[in-house]
Design a protein around this motif. Structure first.
Motif, PDB file in Angstrom:
ATOM      1  N   ALA A  27       0.753  -1.294   0.105  1.00 18.08           N
ATOM      2  CA  ALA A  27      -0.133   0.014  -0.018  1.00 18.08           C
ATOM      3  C   ALA A  27       0.973   1.331  -0.003  1.00 18.08           C
ATOM      4  CB  ALA A  27      -1.018   0.003   1.045  1.00 18.08           C
ATOM      5  N   ILE A  36      -2.950   3.816  -0.090  1.00 18.20           N
ATOM      6  CA  ILE A  36      -3.687   3.256   0.814  1.00 18.20           C
ATOM      7  C   ILE A  36      -5.213   3.110   0.282  1.00 18.20           C
ATOM      8  CG2 ILE A  36      -4.902   3.953   2.973  1.00 18.20           C
ATOM      9  CD1 ILE A  36      -2.435   4.175   4.152  1.00 18.20           C
ATOM     10  N   VAL A  66     -10.890   2.483   8.985  1.00 20.55           N
ATOM     11  CA  VAL A  66     -10.213   1.623  10.232  1.00 20.55           C
ATOM     12  C   VAL A  66     -11.291   1.666  11.357  1.00 20.55           C
ATOM     13  CG1 VAL A  66      -8.461   1.838  11.772  1.00 20.55           C
ATOM     14  CG2 VAL A  66      -8.036   2.436   9.345  1.00 20.55           C
ATOM     15  N   ARG A  79       0.430 -10.162   6.327  1.00 21.20           N
ATOM     16  CA  ARG A  79       0.605  -9.057   7.255  1.00 21.20           C
ATOM     17  C   ARG A  79       1.280  -9.256   8.314  1.00 21.20           C
ATOM     18  NH1 ARG A  79      -2.164  -4.354   4.758  1.00 21.20           N
ATOM     19  NH2 ARG A  79      -3.044  -5.195   2.726  1.00 21.20           N
ATOM     20  N   ILE A  98       1.242  -4.039   6.772  1.00 26.51           N
ATOM     21  CA  ILE A  98       0.953  -4.031   8.140  1.00 26.51           C
ATOM     22  C   ILE A  98      -0.571  -4.487   8.237  1.00 26.51           C
ATOM     23  CG2 ILE A  98       2.962  -3.163   8.864  1.00 26.51           C
ATOM     24  CD1 ILE A  98       1.301  -0.497   9.505  1.00 26.51           C
ATOM     25  N   GLY A  99      -1.077  -4.654   9.367  1.00 21.92           N
ATOM     26  CA  GLY A  99      -2.312  -4.617   9.683  1.00 21.92           C
ATOM     27  C   GLY A  99      -2.809  -4.756  11.140  1.00 21.92           C
ATOM     28  N   GLY A 100      -4.131  -4.597  11.529  1.00 20.65           N
ATOM     29  CA  GLY A 100      -4.776  -4.640  12.839  1.00 20.65           C
ATOM     30  C   GLY A 100      -4.831  -6.166  13.319  1.00 20.65           C
ATOM     31  N   ARG A 102      -8.579   3.703  19.453  1.00 21.83           N
ATOM     32  CA  ARG A 102      -7.169   4.148  19.320  1.00 21.83           C
ATOM     33  C   ARG A 102      -6.402   4.442  20.306  1.00 21.83           C
ATOM     34  NH1 ARG A 102      -6.698   8.809  16.635  1.00 21.83           N
ATOM     35  NH2 ARG A 102      -5.285   7.871  14.843  1.00 21.83           N
ATOM     36  N   GLU A 158      -7.440  -6.977  10.310  1.00 20.23           N
ATOM     37  CA  GLU A 158      -8.017  -6.019   9.528  1.00 20.23           C
ATOM     38  C   GLU A 158      -7.014  -5.305   8.729  1.00 20.23           C
ATOM     39  OE1 GLU A 158     -11.574  -3.353  10.799  1.00 20.23           O
ATOM     40  OE2 GLU A 158      -9.729  -2.049  10.811  1.00 20.23           O
ATOM     41  N   ASN A 159      -7.527  -5.111   7.445  1.00 19.14           N
ATOM     42  CA  ASN A 159      -6.339  -4.026   6.596  1.00 19.14           C
ATOM     43  C   ASN A 159      -7.351  -3.090   5.585  1.00 19.14           C
ATOM     44  OD1 ASN A 159      -6.453  -5.577   3.502  1.00 19.14           O
ATOM     45  ND2 ASN A 159      -7.324  -6.937   5.042  1.00 19.14           N
ATOM     46  N   MET A 160      -6.781  -2.739   4.599  1.00 19.88           N
ATOM     47  CA  MET A 160      -7.671  -1.803   3.916  1.00 19.88           C
ATOM     48  C   MET A 160      -7.438  -1.999   2.385  1.00 19.88           C
ATOM     49  SD  MET A 160      -6.869   1.835   5.778  1.00 19.88           S
ATOM     50  CE  MET A 160      -8.011   2.816   5.228  1.00 19.88           C
ATOM     51  N   GLU A 161      -6.726  -3.230   1.724  1.00 19.11           N
ATOM     52  CA  GLU A 161      -6.395  -3.406   0.467  1.00 19.11           C
ATOM     53  C   GLU A 161      -6.693  -4.584   0.107  1.00 19.11           C
ATOM     54  OE1 GLU A 161      -3.749  -2.162   2.561  1.00 19.11           O
ATOM     55  OE2 GLU A 161      -4.132   0.009   2.231  1.00 19.11           O
ATOM     56  N   TRP A 202       0.334   1.033  20.001  1.00 20.68           N
ATOM     57  CA  TRP A 202       0.634   0.743  18.515  1.00 20.68           C
ATOM     58  C   TRP A 202       2.207   0.440  18.428  1.00 20.68           C
ATOM     59  CZ3 TRP A 202      -2.179   5.054  15.455  1.00 20.68           C
ATOM     60  CH2 TRP A 202      -3.569   4.931  15.594  1.00 20.68           C
ATOM     61  N   SER A 250       0.631  -4.548  13.528  1.00 18.64           N
ATOM     62  CA  SER A 250       1.029  -3.179  14.112  1.00 18.64           C
ATOM     63  C   SER A 250       0.170  -2.890  15.069  1.00 18.64           C
ATOM     64  CB  SER A 250       0.970  -2.137  12.949  1.00 18.64           C
ATOM     65  OG  SER A 250      -0.390  -2.153  12.333  1.00 18.64           O
ATOM     66  N   ASN A 251      -1.106  -3.285  15.160  1.00 20.63           N
ATOM     67  CA  ASN A 251      -2.092  -2.490  16.282  1.00 20.63           C
ATOM     68  C   ASN A 251      -3.235  -3.726  16.555  1.00 20.63           C
ATOM     69  OD1 ASN A 251      -2.573  -1.558  13.790  1.00 20.63           O
ATOM     70  ND2 ASN A 251      -4.479  -1.426  14.663  1.00 20.63           N
ATOM     71  N   PHE A 274       4.084   0.091  15.051  1.00 19.72           N
ATOM     72  CA  PHE A 274       4.169   0.374  13.522  1.00 19.72           C
ATOM     73  C   PHE A 274       5.744  -0.018  13.228  1.00 19.72           C
ATOM     74  CE2 PHE A 274       0.287   1.669  11.973  1.00 19.72           C
ATOM     75  CZ  PHE A 274      -0.497   1.939  12.867  1.00 19.72           C
TER      76      PHE A 274
END
Ligand SMILES: O=C(O)c1cccc(C(=O)CC[C@H]2O[C@@H](n3cnc4c(=O)[nH]cnc43)[C@H](O)[C@@H]2O)c1
Length: 237
Positions: free
Chosen positions: A7, A45, A156, A197, A72-74, A206, A175-178, A211, A200-201, A213
């Motif tokens: 990303a 992203i 997120v 992945r 990276i991912g949650g 939040r 969880e991720n975004m791509e 975190w 990272s968190n 990263f």
């Protein structure tokens, strides 16, 4: 040629080290990684950038051998995947496509699938077989790597309530975004796809103090040496 899809340039640099070509989001470059010709792709992203840029890549390179999404991912549950640990996707779900009811978003209610892969209709989820796809791309997936269902979001998750919903409704692990966009592109083009992945968190409120990263980016640097270490010979039946 394998596509290595990131990303951000930060993830690309952390993962590829000296092999990273100095490209920006929205660009790609041919590189060599562990003696393998690869295409480094940086999408930007989110699911829209991932679909847009990887769509252009597929149109430009119709003979790709497959794609590996690295980033990276949650983690929804640190007992399943702890901070800094790596995980491979066994399913990608996009829980935001469809008709929004009180109890969630239903893709089938809309009636329009996202695509087809062979006989399968793709709605909001795509099942993935990371070990089979690794073999098809002649890379080896460490047995110790967690295999978990992944969730792709445009927004997120930042509340306990939503994190619990995604975890219970979709068995969400990471969880991720791509990822869904890339998995969909590969499924509809009959290409093997791997998504790996590093955590990272924790997904949810939040709590920035927790975190990690930097640690997750550092661990990304260990993924390709492991994948390309002892390639399994690919045999066609
Ligand atoms: O500001 C926030 O609350 C926040 C929380 C997590 C990650 C971010 C990012 O800016 C990174 C997004 C980037 O990294 C992947 N990623 C990493 N952790 C998560 C997550 O918990 N949920 C979704 N995506 C995550 C993602 O694929 C993006 O490329 C900001």
């Amino acid at each position: 040629m394998l596509a290595l899809v990131f990303a951000t340039s930060r993830e690309s640099r952390a993962c590829l080290g000296p092999a990273h070509a100095g490209i920006r989001e929205g660009q790609w470059a041919a590189i060599t990684v562990h003696d393998r010709p690869c295409l480094q792709v940086i999408t930007g992203i989110g699911p829209v950038n991932a679909a847009l840029v990887f769509g252009k890549v597929l149109a430009t390179f119709p003979r790709l051998q497959g794609a590996i999404n690295l980033g990276i991912g949650g983690s929804f549950d640190l007992d399943r995947a702890d901070l800094g640990e790596w995980a491979a996707a066994t399913r990608e779900t996009w829980p935001e496509i469809g008709v929004r009811h009180k109890a969630g978003v239903h893709a089938r209610t809309l009636g329009f699938p996202q695509g087809h892969a062979g006989q399968d209709t793709i709605w909001e989820s795509i099942d993935l077989d990371p070990d089979a796809h690794a073999r098809a791309m002649n890379v080896s997936l460490p047995p110790s790597m967690a295999r978990l269902p992944f969730i792709t979001v445009a927004g997120v998750t930042a509340t306990h309530k939503r994190a619990l919903f995604l975890q219970t409704m979709y068995n969400g692990g990471i969880e991720n975004m791509e990822g869904f966009s890339l998995a969909l592109a590969c499924a509809t083009h009959s290409l093997p796809f791997l998504e790996i992945r590093t955590v990272s968190n924790k997904v949810g409120p939040r709590d920035t103090k927790t975190w990690q990263f930097g640690k997750a980016l550092g661990q990304l640097g260990r993924v390709l040496p492991a994948l390309f270490a002892t390639p399994v010979p690919h045999t066609t039946p």
